[in-house]
Scaffold this motif. Structure first.
Motif, mmCIF file in Angstrom:
data_model
loop_
_atom_site.group_PDB
_atom_site.id
_atom_site.type_symbol
_atom_site.label_atom_id
_atom_site.label_comp_id
_atom_site.label_asym_id
_atom_site.label_seq_id
_atom_site.Cartn_x
_atom_site.Cartn_y
_atom_site.Cartn_z
ATOM 1 N N SER A 232 11.769 -5.566 2.169
ATOM 2 C CA SER A 232 10.800 -6.434 1.515
ATOM 3 C C SER A 232 9.939 -5.694 0.497
ATOM 4 C CB SER A 232 9.909 -7.097 2.569
ATOM 5 O OG SER A 232 9.192 -6.107 3.283
ATOM 6 N N SER A 233 9.877 -4.352 0.612
ATOM 7 C CA SER A 233 9.040 -3.574 -0.306
ATOM 8 C C SER A 233 9.768 -3.188 -1.584
ATOM 9 C CB SER A 233 8.547 -2.306 0.393
ATOM 10 O OG SER A 233 9.664 -1.499 0.773
ATOM 11 N N LEU A 234 11.036 -3.566 -1.722
ATOM 12 C CA LEU A 234 11.837 -3.116 -2.859
ATOM 13 C C LEU A 234 11.247 -3.555 -4.192
ATOM 14 C CD1 LEU A 234 14.309 -1.667 -3.876
ATOM 15 C CD2 LEU A 234 15.667 -3.702 -3.420
ATOM 16 N N GLU A 235 10.715 -4.765 -4.260
ATOM 17 C CA GLU A 235 10.161 -5.260 -5.525
ATOM 18 C C GLU A 235 8.886 -4.522 -5.926
ATOM 19 O OE1 GLU A 235 11.274 -7.416 -7.872
ATOM 20 O OE2 GLU A 235 13.098 -7.181 -6.720
ATOM 21 N N GLN A 236 8.263 -3.833 -4.971
ATOM 22 C CA GLN A 236 7.026 -3.129 -5.291
ATOM 23 C C GLN A 236 7.268 -1.692 -5.765
ATOM 24 O OE1 GLN A 236 6.974 -5.342 -2.405
ATOM 25 N NE2 GLN A 236 6.186 -6.640 -4.051
ATOM 26 N N LEU A 237 8.520 -1.229 -5.744
ATOM 27 C CA LEU A 237 8.819 0.145 -6.146
ATOM 28 C C LEU A 237 8.639 0.306 -7.655
ATOM 29 C CD1 LEU A 237 12.029 0.826 -4.016
ATOM 30 C CD2 LEU A 237 9.631 1.057 -3.369
ATOM 31 N N ARG A 238 7.949 1.374 -8.039
ATOM 32 C CA ARG A 238 7.677 1.573 -9.457
ATOM 33 C C ARG A 238 8.016 2.982 -9.943
ATOM 34 N NH1 ARG A 238 7.944 -2.978 -9.275
ATOM 35 N NH2 ARG A 238 6.427 -4.595 -9.822
ATOM 36 N N THR A 239 7.939 3.996 -9.070
ATOM 37 C CA THR A 239 8.157 5.381 -9.492
ATOM 38 C C THR A 239 9.416 5.939 -8.845
ATOM 39 O OG1 THR A 239 6.914 6.375 -7.662
ATOM 40 C CG2 THR A 239 5.648 5.642 -9.590
ATOM 41 N N LEU A 240 9.855 7.127 -9.375
ATOM 42 C CA LEU A 240 11.022 7.777 -8.785
ATOM 43 C C LEU A 240 10.763 8.141 -7.327
ATOM 44 C CD1 LEU A 240 12.281 10.169 -11.614
ATOM 45 C CD2 LEU A 240 13.244 7.988 -10.885
ATOM 46 N N ASP A 241 9.534 8.560 -7.021
ATOM 47 C CA ASP A 241 9.194 8.865 -5.633
ATOM 48 C C ASP A 241 9.318 7.620 -4.754
ATOM 49 O OD1 ASP A 241 8.776 11.547 -5.972
ATOM 50 O OD2 ASP A 241 6.616 11.364 -6.291
ATOM 51 N N ASP A 242 8.891 6.482 -5.295
ATOM 52 C CA ASP A 242 9.013 5.226 -4.537
ATOM 53 C C ASP A 242 10.475 4.959 -4.179
ATOM 54 O OD1 ASP A 242 6.319 4.761 -4.684
ATOM 55 O OD2 ASP A 242 6.455 3.448 -6.445
ATOM 56 N N PHE A 243 11.363 5.075 -5.170
ATOM 57 C CA PHE A 243 12.779 4.797 -4.925
ATOM 58 C C PHE A 243 13.386 5.814 -3.972
ATOM 59 C CE2 PHE A 243 12.341 2.343 -8.876
ATOM 60 C CZ PHE A 243 13.017 1.186 -8.522
ATOM 61 N N ARG A 244 13.034 7.097 -4.150
ATOM 62 C CA ARG A 244 13.570 8.136 -3.278
ATOM 63 C C ARG A 244 13.170 7.861 -1.817
ATOM 64 N NH1 ARG A 244 10.544 11.843 -4.646
ATOM 65 N NH2 ARG A 244 11.696 12.778 -6.393
ATOM 66 N N ASN A 245 11.884 7.581 -1.605
ATOM 67 C CA ASN A 245 11.402 7.363 -0.236
ATOM 68 C C ASN A 245 12.002 6.102 0.371
ATOM 69 O OD1 ASN A 245 9.815 9.660 -0.437
ATOM 70 N ND2 ASN A 245 8.017 8.532 -1.175
ATOM 71 N N TRP A 246 12.198 5.067 -0.463
ATOM 72 C CA TRP A 246 12.806 3.825 0.032
ATOM 73 C C TRP A 246 14.225 4.091 0.521
ATOM 74 C CZ3 TRP A 246 17.061 0.895 -1.051
ATOM 75 C CH2 TRP A 246 17.089 -0.407 -0.559
ATOM 76 N N ILE A 247 14.999 4.853 -0.257
ATOM 77 C CA ILE A 247 16.386 5.142 0.124
ATOM 78 C C ILE A 247 16.434 5.979 1.397
ATOM 79 C CG2 ILE A 247 18.486 6.368 -0.575
ATOM 80 C CD1 ILE A 247 17.806 5.508 -3.470
ATOM 81 N N LEU A 248 15.556 6.953 1.510
ATOM 82 C CA LEU A 248 15.534 7.783 2.714
ATOM 83 C C LEU A 248 15.135 6.957 3.942
ATOM 84 C CD1 LEU A 248 13.873 11.026 1.281
ATOM 85 C CD2 LEU A 248 16.277 10.705 1.945
ATOM 86 N N GLU A 249 14.209 6.019 3.745
ATOM 87 C CA GLU A 249 13.806 5.145 4.853
ATOM 88 C C GLU A 249 14.955 4.230 5.260
ATOM 89 O OE1 GLU A 249 10.270 1.883 5.907
ATOM 90 O OE2 GLU A 249 10.244 2.984 4.013
ATOM 91 N N LYS B 133 18.103 4.929 4.839
ATOM 92 C CA LYS B 133 19.089 5.786 5.502
ATOM 93 C C LYS B 133 18.752 5.952 6.984
ATOM 94 C CE LYS B 133 18.768 10.200 5.472
ATOM 95 N NZ LYS B 133 18.710 11.647 5.117
ATOM 96 N N ASP B 134 17.483 6.246 7.285
ATOM 97 C CA ASP B 134 17.080 6.421 8.680
ATOM 98 C C ASP B 134 17.318 5.157 9.494
ATOM 99 O OD1 ASP B 134 16.304 8.984 8.080
ATOM 100 O OD2 ASP B 134 14.182 8.487 7.816
ATOM 101 N N LYS B 135 17.045 4.024 8.887
ATOM 102 C CA LYS B 135 17.231 2.745 9.593
ATOM 103 C C LYS B 135 18.708 2.495 9.882
ATOM 104 C CE LYS B 135 15.699 -2.071 9.328
ATOM 105 N NZ LYS B 135 14.678 -1.982 10.387
ATOM 106 N N VAL B 136 19.561 2.776 8.893
ATOM 107 C CA VAL B 136 20.989 2.547 9.063
ATOM 108 C C VAL B 136 21.580 3.510 10.096
ATOM 109 C CG1 VAL B 136 23.231 2.683 7.910
ATOM 110 C CG2 VAL B 136 21.319 1.558 6.783
#
Length: 541
Positions: free
Chosen positions: A404-421, A423-426
């Motif tokens: 649900s937070s994907l639309e709020q991502l704005r920076t490279l750090d945001d995208f990196r942390n989202w993908i890592l999160e 990954k942990d969930k999967v």
């Protein structure tokens, strides 16, 4: 006359015979209501019988073969098209065989010899016809219920099917064709093009509440559907927030004609969204493809076309460029393939490495990135994860976080942390998959690693220390796919890759994918792809 519910559920019967004694005999021979029958009328000749039948529409008509005005054959012939559900039983004498034969030919269920008629065999015949009527009624009820369900859920069913085509790992084209027929989708697998419509000024969308956003998405879809009526066959599905995929079969034509036709459609859609909703949009266009299973690649090409054209501020319609300099825009094709493969065989290490490589590319300064292209790739990843979890656990992925937070991502750090999160969930979900799925996953992994060897259901089951029958049953139950079909698909997919990307001879490629017999390899390859290996290789040039 008012008919009770009990009478309405009975099988209605009409008797037609010009002999009074014969009619009386039939009426008194058996206890009709006891066996679920309701005598609704009797007729003394064929003309009266036809008038009553058209008025009452009985379930069964028992008719004499010889009657005044209209005989039994003529009566059946006159009624069979007008009363399609009515069943006919013929009464005959020994000398009426030719009439009986004709009556049976035009639709009578059976016949009875008057002189040999006894209650027990007569009731047996009635019950046989009754059973047929009840079976047809039950089937018609099921068909009506199915049709009602389809009409009520048609948009959702179509959207689910198209999203499977665009995001699922494996597509069975025969099953998809069955679904096309069921959902009245008339899409030809020739010159298929995917157009990806992405709304640019999303701030207009984000200012609405949840309910209004749904209405807005529906409104965009409806506008596009109205336009697509002028470009049949074509269909639209929502693939992301303010992103819509159009699947269009253009038909035969030259490359120039195809390009002109699809650009005309794209411009029409762009203009309508601007006129009616004040939405600015960009549209990516894939290369044409000729197989439904290639639509997933076409979708990615359309998305890539938008990334490729991101810096072209004056252009809003972008064609996928195969020769585009990949260093200009980050792409994740190989990572997607690895993640798909890892999902398919439930390999945690492979999945972790693929996600980590995703992140390394984001951090790599050699690649140009855009917020939009990264978000599009992350949404594609989201759909892949959702489809995977639905397949293996029967449940949808929890959309609270990080999805649900994907639309709020704005920076490279945001995208990196989202993908890592993510990954942990999967990885966490991977550990919760049941043993049956793990067995199948291990079998798939073994086949994908040894497809070039002489492997079979027996050899794989030996590797897993289970019986071949159990593995076969578990594989089919878990994946809804036969063991051998998966093995063939794995081998042919690798063969396609080698034909496209290597200079090996065809018989050498056959050996590399587990087919030492070149003739048999060509036969299997054509059965799966519709082309010989040589024809497929020629098309890739």
């Amino acid at each position: 006359m008012q008919i009770s519910r009990q009478e309405d559920q009975m099988i209605s019967v009409m008797i037609a015979d010009d002999e009074t004694l014969a009619r009386v005999g039939l009426k008194t021979m058996v206890p009709w209501e006891k066996y679920g029958f309701n005598l609704v009328a009797e007729a003394e000749n064929g003309k009266v019988a036809m008038d009553l039948a058209l008025q009452l529409k009985p379930d069964i008509i028992i008719t004499d073969i010889k009657m005044p005005l209209l005989n039994g054959v003529e009566l059946i012939s006159a009624l069979r098209e007008r009363l399609k559900e009515t069943k006919f039983i013929v009464l005959s004498s020994y000398g009426d065989f030719d009439y009986v034969k004709e009556a049976m030919r035009i639709g009578a269920e059976d016949y009875i010899l008057k002189l040999e008629m006894e209650p027990e065999p007569f009731v047996e015949l009635l019950n046989k016809v009754k059973g047929k009527i009840e079976a047809e009624r039950s089937r018609h009820e099921e068909e009506r219920a199915d049709e009602w369900y389809k009409r009520r859920n048609l948009p959702a069913l179509r959207e689910k099917l198209f999203q499977d085509l665009l995001f699922s790992y494996y597509i069975n084209e025969e099953e998809v064709r069955v679904q096309f027929d069921y959902l009245d989708i008339n899409l030809h697998a020739e010159n298929l093009v995917c157009l990806l419509v992405r709304v640019e000024n999303r701030e207009l969308y984000e200012k609405y509440g949840v309910d209004d956003r749904y209405v807005l998405t529906y409104g965009v879809t409806n506008i596009i559907e109205e336009i697509l009526q002028n470009y049949p066959p074509a269909y639209v599905t929502s693939t992301n927030t303010m992103e819509f995929a159009i699947i269009h079969s253009i038909g035969a034509g030259s490359e120039t004609e195809t390009k002109h036709a699809v650009e005309k459609l794209a411009a029409h859609v762009e203009g309508a969204l601007k006129t009616f909703l004040n939405f600015k949009c960009r549209i990516g266009i894939s290369e044409p493809c000729s197989r439904l299973r290639e639509l997933k690649t076409a979708y990615r090409q359309a998305s890539t076309a938008l990334d490729q054209g991101f810096s072209e501020l004056k252009r809003t319609i972008h064609h996928y460029q195969r020769q585009f300099d990949a260093s200009l825009t980050v792409g994740f094709e190989e990572e997607f393939k690895q993640i798909e493969k890892a999902f398919h065989v439930l390999d945690g290490e492979m999945l972790t490495e693929a996600f980590d490589q995703f992140v390394r590319k984001i951090d790599d300064s050699r690649f140009n990135k855009s917020e939009e292209s990264l978000r599009g790739s992350c949404w594609s990843l989201t759909f892949m994860v959702t489809v995977w979890e639905k397949e293996f656990t029967g449940e949808d992925l929890d959309r609270t976080a990080p999805l649900s937070s994907l639309e709020q991502l704005r920076t490279l750090d945001d995208f990196r942390n989202w993908i890592l999160e993510l990954k942990d969930k999967v990885i966490s979900l991977l550990h919760n998959i049941d043993d049956g799925n793990n067995i199948v996953a291990r079998a798939k992994k073994y086949m994908l690693e040894h497809y070039d060897k002489d492997i079979s259901l027996k050899t794989v089951s030996q590797q897993l220390n289970i019986s071949p029958n159990y593995l076969s049953s578990l594989f089919k139950r878990t994946t809804n796919e036969n063991f051998i079909d998966f093995l063939i698909q794995a081998r042919i997919e690798q063969a396609r890759y080698l034909l496209k990307n290597s200079g090996s001879k065809i018989y050498e490629i056959g050996m590399k994918v587990g087919y030492p017999d070149a003739y048999y390899f060509s036969k299997i390859f054509k059965k799966v792809t519709g082309l010989t290996p040589q024809e497929y290789r020629s098309l890739q040039k």
